[in-house]
Design a protein around this motif. Structure first.
Motif, PDB file in Angstrom:
ATOM      1  N   THR A   8       0.905  -1.216   0.040  1.00 56.57           N
ATOM      2  CA  THR A   8       0.135  -0.013   0.106  1.00 56.57           C
ATOM      3  C   THR A   8       0.713   1.261  -0.074  1.00 56.57           C
ATOM      4  N   LEU A  29       2.598   1.675  -3.215  1.00 57.09           N
ATOM      5  CA  LEU A  29       1.806   1.927  -4.468  1.00 57.09           C
ATOM      6  C   LEU A  29       1.310   3.381  -4.453  1.00 57.09           C
ATOM      7  N   SER A  30       1.235   4.210  -3.114  1.00 56.47           N
ATOM      8  CA  SER A  30       0.821   5.172  -3.047  1.00 56.47           C
ATOM      9  C   SER A  30       2.005   6.321  -3.455  1.00 56.47           C
ATOM     10  N   CYS A  31       3.153   5.724  -3.648  1.00 56.61           N
ATOM     11  CA  CYS A  31       4.261   6.451  -4.252  1.00 56.61           C
ATOM     12  C   CYS A  31       4.180   6.671  -5.719  1.00 56.61           C
ATOM     13  N   TRP A  69       0.223   7.770 -10.595  1.00 53.28           N
ATOM     14  CA  TRP A  69      -1.059   7.014 -10.961  1.00 53.28           C
ATOM     15  C   TRP A  69      -2.193   7.339  -9.754  1.00 53.28           C
ATOM     16  N   PHE A  70      -1.615   7.018  -8.373  1.00 57.45           N
ATOM     17  CA  PHE A  70      -2.567   7.031  -7.539  1.00 57.45           C
ATOM     18  C   PHE A  70      -2.948   8.562  -6.855  1.00 57.45           C
ATOM     19  N   TRP A  71      -2.052   9.429  -7.316  1.00 62.74           N
ATOM     20  CA  TRP A  71      -2.247  10.625  -6.852  1.00 62.74           C
ATOM     21  C   TRP A  71      -3.508  11.275  -7.050  1.00 62.74           C
ATOM     22  N   ASN A  72      -4.607  10.970  -6.542  1.00 62.89           N
ATOM     23  CA  ASN A  72      -5.763  11.886  -6.727  1.00 62.89           C
ATOM     24  C   ASN A  72      -6.518  11.306  -5.164  1.00 62.89           C
ATOM     25  N   ARG A 116      -8.130   7.956  -5.369  1.00 68.66           N
ATOM     26  CA  ARG A 116      -7.654   6.797  -5.688  1.00 68.66           C
ATOM     27  C   ARG A 116      -6.738   6.478  -4.284  1.00 68.66           C
ATOM     28  N   LEU A 117      -6.345   7.552  -3.849  1.00 67.46           N
ATOM     29  CA  LEU A 117      -5.327   7.468  -2.738  1.00 67.46           C
ATOM     30  C   LEU A 117      -6.301   6.772  -1.332  1.00 67.46           C
ATOM     31  N   LEU A 126      -6.946   3.200  -1.840  1.00 65.12           N
ATOM     32  CA  LEU A 126      -5.942   2.395  -1.923  1.00 65.12           C
ATOM     33  C   LEU A 126      -5.782   2.222  -0.250  1.00 65.12           C
ATOM     34  N   TRP A 127      -5.951   3.142   0.581  1.00 70.50           N
ATOM     35  CA  TRP A 127      -5.426   3.021   2.042  1.00 70.50           C
ATOM     36  C   TRP A 127      -6.626   2.380   2.839  1.00 70.50           C
TER      37      TRP A 127
END
Lengths: 363, 346
Positions: free
Chosen positions: A109, A112-114, A117-120, A123-124, A127-128
């Protein structure tokens, strides 16, 4: 000067032997210093290698420390025998695969949050939520046929990673809110938040953890208490938020006033101005100190030992804390130190990658 | 450490005056434990050699831990699944028991006036005497403190142990030259390198040091004379007499068993053919030992069957069955020259 210039200069520069001679052996004094320094360095490297590798014992056949009797090197057998204790703490032995999976889930997790693509926000958040749900189900158990494990039995590296991730996750939104509220035009709000931030910052983290773990039960009604671990994570997050809020505020204040004024002139709402104009630039400005804060916070997780959590340093202490292995504390601390190193170094490298990506250093 | 004392004092004060929102009710600890189905007892945040350690599989063991297990066994008939060992730091003990997170503290805690009165704790009878002893190098041939006459002693200056040694020497008519050091580590290192004939410390710490820091443990002996001793007891919240009774009689049961020769090995036989009425009552062959305490009549049988008597628990964790090989000395029963005694089971 660009990267290309560097490469060209290097290509045109003197040969290796020539540059060695110029740098280290240009005068008799320089030569002497180089020789002595080099010899010292070699000696240190040799001693360390000798201890850590050549004369060390790596495994124990019978689970006792007999193999380490009378050796000069490191007794890594302690890691072989007690390593699972360091990684998993008091988690029930047969169930430790769950702790492994949970730790991996949390790491994935985080990794991936790095990924950009997940940077909004959506999505973040998703993910968490998923990451934490997997972690919690695996660790807590009690349903789906999994044995129930109380949080007081969680431990080791898994617990360290969890407290860190959860603390940051609680702390980051708080930090953003604090930073924005402190800039509020209403003096009551900005004054209150300023007082809160300064108040939290002037208390040692250990006091905050102690209060969260041990005083809160006296003050809060039963239904609001939750497990000790959540209270500690909240305290941890609050402490992180107080520092991070100031870092974000510094990022905001470094922005030219014109940015916000232009956004206002275009008729953007406060929410839009903040999330689209101010915060992204503020975070970019504040990236180096933010990474710094992340690193410091990771190392501060070791303080939860004072309220009775078996995080990786405490389980390391338990690992050499038996009559059998108590001589091997150096090896255990080196091992735990390596674990910290891997995490903190990866964090720093990731920070450097982000800086390159955002070209913060170019300003 | 002063910091911690202040913090403890503050928290204890808070604990005292704050409205007790979620406290375990006074006088009902046993009922609360039974309802929860598990006893909450202290572990350590790490290891405390001999008293609370963690084995390869993450299970707690040690002298204090065995007493926690015995307590859980007394209540539930078995400790499996009925004991929550809460890892607890030193500073965390008192607030944790006040908040109800712990039911009992069995964590090498000395019985002192301020703990007994100021912070609302109640102590069981001592289960261990933290005895201050000499350790001498075997070359000296010393067998008791008096044999150290004319010898030297490495100590940390300004500590109570230094005073203990001076007073004991004066009272018992031997001369010992004190070699003072600023730090414990320095004093210890000097002793181990042969600078002094003797060293002084809590005997358990000496045994741990002998087992873990010394190349050849046979080179050093712990002398049996106890120069001073601090009582170590279980701690519970003040005001629950029944709970204190259970703690006290648990310790007594372990010592009665030792005194009467009841062990985990022969307990079934003893229960079938009790040698004395007192043993019959202890093991529940005749009724009356459980009801008054709110326990089953055979609770002591269960405890001894699973964990053994006091001596077995000692030997397993601190004595000859452990790496430390610590002799009972002052912790022996009175008949063996110690000061431990069971209460009378009538």
């Amino acid at each position: 000067m660009t990267a290309l210039d560097h490469a060209e200069i290097r290509a045109m520069g003197p040969s290796l032997t020539e540059s060695l001679r110029r740098r280290y052996f240009s005068s008799p004094g320089n030569t002497a210093i180089s020789l002595v320094g080099g010899a010292l360095l070699l000696w240190i490297v040799w001693t360390v290698l000798n201890w850590a590798v050549f004369k060390s014992v790596w495994t124990t056949p019978d689970g006792t420390s007999e193999v380490c009797k009378g050796i000069d090197g490191a007794c890594w057998a302690v890691i072989h025998q007690r390593g699972r204790l360091i990684i998993f703490g008091l988690f029930p032995y047969e169930e430790q695969w769950r702790s492994t999976l949970a730790c991996v889930a949390m790491l994935i997790t985080a990794i991936l949050s790095c990924v950009p693509w997940f940077w909004n926000a959506l999505r973040l958040a998703m993910l968490w939520v998923v990451g934490f749900a997997i972690f919690y189900i695996l660790m807590r158990g009690g349903f789906l046929g999994l044995l129930s494990v109380r949080p007081s039995e969680w431990g080791g590296l898994t617990l360290t990673v969890f407290i860190y991730a959860a603390g940051i996750l609680v702390g980051m939104p708080m930090a953003i809110a604090f930073a924005l509220l402190r800039r509020s035009e209403l003096p009551v709000i900005s004054g209150f938040i300023a007082g809160l931030i300064d108040g939290v910052r002037s208390l040692p983290l250990i006091t905050i953890l102690f209060a969260a773990a041990l005083i809160m039960p006296f003050i809060l009604p039963g239904w609001l208490q939750g497990d000790k671990i959540w209270r500690v994570i909240f305290g941890f997050g609050l402490f992180f938020a107080a520092y991070q809020a100031e870092i974000i505020r510094s990022g905001i204040q470094a922005l030219p006033v014109g940015q916000e004024e232009a956004a206002k002139a275009l008729g953007m709402s406060y929410f839009h101005r903040t999330t689209r104009i101010i915060l992204p630039q503020a975070f970019r400005n504040a990236l180096p100190p933010t990474i710094n804060q992340f690193v410091i916070t990771f190392k501060e997780t070791s303080l939860v030992v004072i309220v009775g959590f078996f995080e990786v340093l405490a389980s390391g202490n338990a690992a050499y804390g038996s009559g059998e292995w108590s001589f091997a504390y150096v090896e255990v601390y080196v091992f735990v130190g390596l674990i910290y190193y891997v995490f903190v170094f990866s964090l720093s490298r990731y920070g450097a990658y982000l800086e390159r990506r955002m070209r913060v250093g170019q300003h | 450490m002063t910091n911690w004392k202040t913090i403890i004092a503050c928290i204890s004060a808070t604990a005292f005056f704050a409205p007790m929102a979620a406290q375990a009710e006074i006088g009902s600890t046993l009922a609360g434990v039974k309802e929860r189905g598990a006893l909450s007892c202290t572990g350590h945040n790490g290891s405390y050699l001999g008293l609370a350690e963690v084995d390869d599989k993450g299970n707690w063991q040690g002298f204090d831990i065995d007493l926690c297990k015995a307590m859980a066994t007394a209540i539930f008939g078995t400790h499996e699944g009925h004991l929550n060992i809460q890892p607890t730091s030193w500073a965390q003990r008192w607030p944790s028991i006040q908040s109800g997170e712990l039911d009992i503290i069995i964590k090498s805690s000395g019985w002192t006036f301020s703990r007994d009165t100021d912070i609302g704790m109640q102590f069981s009878r001592p289960y261990l005497m933290a005895s201050i002893n000499y350790m001498a190098s075997a070359d000296t041939g010393a067998e008791s403190a008096a044999d150290l006459d004319g010898g030297t002693l490495c100590v940390q200056t300004g500590t109570t142990t230094e005073r203990n040694a001076v007073e004991h020497a004066a009272a018992n008519g031997y001369d010992i030259e004190v070699v003072p050091f600023e730090k414990t580590e320095e004093a210890k290192a000097a002793f181990l390198s042969g600078r002094c004939d003797a060293y002084i410390e809590w005997d358990l710490q000496l045994a741990v040091m002998r087992a873990t820091e010394i190349e050849n443990p046979d080179d050093f002996v712990i002398l049996p004379d106890s120069l001073s001793a601090e009582p170590v007891a279980m701690v519970v919240r003040q005001g629950d007499d029944n709970w204190v009774d259970i703690a006290n009689w648990l310790l007594s049961a372990l010592m009665i068993a030792e005194k009467s020769g009841v062990t985990s090995a022969n307990v079934d036989e003893m229960k079938a053919n009790p040698p004395t009425p007192s043993v019959a009552k202890l093991l529940g062959a005749t009724p009356g030992f459980g009801g008054q305490l709110g326990l089953e009549d055979d609770w002591a049988y269960n405890v001894i069957k699973t964990h053994g008597n006091y001596s077995e628990i000692w030997e397993r964790n601190l004595g000859n069955g452990s790496p430390y090989g610590l002799a009972r000395n002052v912790n022996g029963l009175i008949r063996d020259g110690g000061i431990m005694f069971p209460l009378v089971l009538d």
